[in-house]
Design a protein around this motif. Structure first.
Motif, PDB file in Angstrom:
ATOM      1  N   GLN A  30       4.251   1.762  -0.492  1.00 44.19           N
ATOM      2  CA  GLN A  30       2.990   1.651  -1.293  1.00 44.19           C
ATOM      3  C   GLN A  30       2.322   0.487  -0.617  1.00 44.19           C
ATOM      4  N   VAL A  33       0.323   2.421   2.062  1.00 41.12           N
ATOM      5  CA  VAL A  33      -0.564   3.409   1.411  1.00 41.12           C
ATOM      6  C   VAL A  33      -1.918   2.869   1.169  1.00 41.12           C
ATOM      7  N   ASN A  34      -1.648   1.804   0.336  1.00 42.68           N
ATOM      8  CA  ASN A  34      -2.993   0.901  -0.291  1.00 42.68           C
ATOM      9  C   ASN A  34      -3.916   0.459   0.727  1.00 42.68           C
ATOM     10  N   LYS A  37      -5.685   3.599   2.719  1.00 40.68           N
ATOM     11  CA  LYS A  37      -6.453   4.429   1.755  1.00 40.68           C
ATOM     12  C   LYS A  37      -8.087   4.344   2.078  1.00 40.68           C
ATOM     13  N   LYS A  90      -1.629  10.738   1.360  1.00 31.77           N
ATOM     14  CA  LYS A  90      -1.270  11.744   0.217  1.00 31.77           C
ATOM     15  C   LYS A  90       0.062  11.971   0.118  1.00 31.77           C
ATOM     16  N   GLN A  93       1.526   9.065  -1.954  1.00 36.88           N
ATOM     17  CA  GLN A  93       1.017   8.991  -3.292  1.00 36.88           C
ATOM     18  C   GLN A  93       1.683   9.921  -4.097  1.00 36.88           C
ATOM     19  N   SER A  94       1.955  11.168  -3.483  1.00 37.74           N
ATOM     20  CA  SER A  94       2.672  12.291  -4.169  1.00 37.74           C
ATOM     21  C   SER A  94       4.305  11.973  -4.230  1.00 37.74           C
ATOM     22  N   GLN A  96       6.273   9.150  -5.150  1.00 41.97           N
ATOM     23  CA  GLN A  96       6.594   7.878  -5.664  1.00 41.97           C
ATOM     24  C   GLN A  96       8.013   7.279  -5.517  1.00 41.97           C
ATOM     25  N   SER A  99       8.010   4.809  -2.747  1.00 41.90           N
ATOM     26  CA  SER A  99       6.992   3.615  -2.668  1.00 41.90           C
ATOM     27  C   SER A  99       7.569   2.163  -2.556  1.00 41.90           C
TER      28      SER A  99
END
Length: 120
Positions: A30, A33-34, A37, A90, A93-94, A96, A99
């Motif tokens: 996570q 990903v953050n 983005k 993506k 995020q899909s 979880q 994460s």
């Protein structure tokens, strides 16, 4: 002199014990990903590209072709780095359920799914 050496040895042992008990913080999926983005700041973009490139480069450098079959095979011409990172965002995020998992392992798993090697 002997007392000084004993004191130094005890100090080194204590420092080693303190370091062994220290928890090493691992970047989660996570968190990666953050950072990756878009739109990303120049610092975030640089970190994301550097981190993901290092994961893939480490895979390439540590895989011994005679002992471990490759599981990531990027065909040429390869997609752009930004395209692959966007797909990973993506994916993260899909999915979880991954994460909180270490980012490096999840990123390698993503690459293996995105760029599978041909079955022989």
């Amino acid at each position: 002199m002997k007392k000084v050496l004993i004191l130094l040895a005890a100090l080194v042992s204590f420092c080693g014990l303190a370091q062994a008990q220290e928890k090493v913080q691992v970047l989660s999926t996570q968190e990666l990903v953050n950072v990756c983005k878009l739109p990303a700041s120049p610092e975030s973009r640089s970190f994301c590209i550097g981190y993901t490139t290092a994961i893939y480069d480490t895979y390439l450098a540590t895989r011994h072709p005679q002992r471990a079959k490759p599981y990531i095979c990027v065909k040429q011409p390869a997609p752009s780095r930004d395209e692959v990172i966007g797909e990973f965002v993506k994916f993260g995020q899909s999915n979880q359920q991954v994460s909180d998992k270490p980012a490096a392992g999840v990123f390698l798993g993503f690459l293996a799914g995105r760029f599978p090697c041909a079955r022989k």
